[in-house]
Design an enzyme around this catalytic site. Structure first.
Site, short mmCIF file in Angstrom:
data_model
loop_
_atom_site.label_atom_id
_atom_site.label_comp_id
_atom_site.label_asym_id
_atom_site.label_seq_id
_atom_site.Cartn_x
_atom_site.Cartn_y
_atom_site.Cartn_z
CG PHE A 1 -0.49 4.38 0.73
CD1 PHE A 1 -1.76 4.27 0.36
CD2 PHE A 1 0.37 5.23 0.24
CE1 PHE A 1 -2.28 5.12 -0.29
CE2 PHE A 1 -0.28 6.12 -0.47
CZ PHE A 1 -1.50 6.33 -0.91
CE LYS A 2 -0.73 5.33 -4.60
NZ LYS A 2 0.19 5.92 -4.23
CG ASP A 3 1.61 -3.34 -1.48
OD1 ASP A 3 1.62 -3.65 -2.84
OD2 ASP A 3 2.72 -3.17 -0.95
CG MET B 1 -3.40 -2.98 -6.22
SD MET B 1 -5.04 -2.01 -7.06
CE MET B 1 -3.88 -0.26 -7.36
#
Ligand SMILES: *Cc1c(COP(=O)(O)O)cnc(C)c1O
Length: 463
Positions: A111-113, A116
């Site tokens: 989910f960091k995408d 980011m």
């Protein structure tokens, strides 16, 4: 829209400056001076929109005049173009009233995408405008680092250094950080755990001479722009399930408390979220704090869900700031206690404010594996171990008649060993990264020491 520090002693900044700064100069975290509201009509109007258009409408009021509408729309479109699902954050049904929000269709499978990729676009636009050069340093338990490297690799005017705990990330996570060949990417394997990496990072930000000298910028989950990007999928998921006319609960696999705090912001904006459950592995400092009112740090014990192996949940400070009615002095005192005594006691009033919104649960390793196995048997879905912790807690917390959404935070192929142990199936990587295991790695081993890390960074950016 201005941003203020949770410790009340740093200058107020606009959106762009708060984003470029990361940690405030008083050690606090930036939060918006007020939380914009979405009416029931605004929320209903999100139904049927593309993810990108919904994201624009939800985030727009937070950005102020940092970007004009056309530019901001363009940056959002570029951010999510590399996702391999047209819905970006598709919702899947696991059982009666149990749903999975798949947040792993971005370039690094976690989910960091979501945050980011957007931050990469926003930083690039801001730096192109100012002509400045910056040094991004991030600490990671695995997924933030790969997402940051993917978002910033090859960009002019940026060097990106990622501190990760040596030997404590999965092989896929490590390779995603060590195989990019661009000169501006620097993966540093630190001899310590994630909390050590995060502590050294905070020290770098507290060292004004270093901070100004290398023009340090932060993209850790303390960065407000990351929280903001994550607010969006709470809206799209809840609207799919009947909001604003229907209450929805969420369970969030939790480490640093960033993802779940984004849900809190969505709720404060007017989304009818009932409860937000923090699901942790045995590193359950957040679970214990919410249950007992005492935040007490312990040793990190490695787990099969390494992205949640944390004892200092940085974003919890933002939740405390709200629970203490935005009293920066009170928060600063708690954080001094944390530094001096590894813990602090939450006042009764603040604890009541927190637990009105947040619940929590903890799932041990054996139950996590069992949950992966059972979900595969019952639904055919393969869960990553973090998501399995979430689904396990969600099943215990679900209330009749209220949809429960668990955030699926990573793709199972990112943690193939645990999935294989549970199910006998080794989930394959998506074809676009099938050669990950064959690419050459580039990594610098580093001591868990502020001075040593600072000199590596100074040397590299002047090279
Ligand atoms: C980062 C991460 C988490 C924890 O999210 P926080 O925002 O730190 O609470 C959970 N699962 C995965 C797969 C992650 O990468």
């Amino acid at each position: 829209m201005n941003y203020i520090s949770t410790r009340g002693q740093a200058p107020e900044l606009g959106f762009e400056a708060a984003m470029m700064t990361g940690l405030a100069r008083d050690g606090g975290l930036y939060v918006p001076s007020e939380i914009p509201q979405m009416s029931a009509g605004d929320i209903a109007g999100l139904a049927g929109l593309s993810y990108e258009e919904a994201a624009f409408r939800i985030m727009r009021p937070f950005v102020g005049d940092a970007f004009d509408d056309r530019t901001f729309r363009g940056l959002i479109d570029s951010a999510y173009r590399g996702f391999d699902h047209p819905a970006r954050a598709p919702l899947k049904q696991l059982g009666p009233n149990q749903f999975l929000l798949e947040l792993f269709h971005g370039p690094t499978l976690a989910f960091k995408d979501f945050a980011m990729q957007l931050i990469g676009q926003l930083f690039q636009a801001a730096l192109t405008r100012s002509g400045e050069r910056i040094t991004i340093v991030g600490a990671t338990s695995g997924d933030t680092g790969s997402a940051a490297i993917e978002a910033f690799r090859g960009l002019p005017n940026v060097d990106v250094f990622i501190l990760f705990p040596s030997g404590r990330v999965s092989e896929v996570q490590r390779r995603q950080m060590t195989t990019p060949s661009e000169d501006n990417v620097h993966a540093l394997a630190v001899k310590g755990d994630f909390d050590d990496c995060q502590a050294r990072l905070k020290e770098m930000f507290a060292d004004d001479a270093f901070r100004d000298g290398v023009r340090l910028a932060g993209v850790n989950s303390i960065n407000w722009a990351r929280v903001l990007a994550q607010v969006v999928y709470y809206f799209t998921a809840a609207v799919s399930l009947g909001a604003p006319h229907r209450r929805v609960d969420f369970t969030v696999p939790t480490g640093n408390f960033g993802d779940i705090f984004a849900g809190y912001i969505a709720r404060r904006m007017g989304l009818p979220i009932g409860r937000l459950y923090a699901a942790t592995n045995h590193n359950d400092v957040v679970n214990r704090a919410l249950k007992s009112g005492i935040y007490q740090k312990e040793q990190v014990a490695p787990s099969i869900s390494p992205s949640m192996d944390i004892q200092v949940a940085s974003n919890f400070e933002r939740a405390l700031f709200e629970a203490y009615d935005r009293d920066g002095r009170a928060v600063a005192l708690l954080m001094e206690d944390l530094k001096a005594h590894d813990g602090f006691k939450i006042s009764q009033g603040a604890n009541e404010a927190l637990t009105e919104v947040f619940g929590s649960g903890m799932t041990l390793e054996s139950a996590t594996l069992e949950r992966i196995r059972r979900t595969r048997t019952e639904t055919g879905e393969l869960l990553c171990p973090h998501t399995a912790v979430g689904v396990d807690v969600a099943e215990r917390k679900a209330e009749p008649g209220v949809p429960m959404v668990t955030l699926a935070t990573a793709h199972p192929a990112k943690f193939p060993d645990a999935v294989e142990e549970a199910t006998g199936i080794r989930p394959p990587l998506p074809s676009r990264m099938a050669d990950l295991y064959d690419r050459a790695e580039r990594v610098t081993e580093a001591d868990n020491d502020l001075g040593a890390l600072q000199s590596i960074i100074r040397d590299r950016i002047s090279a």
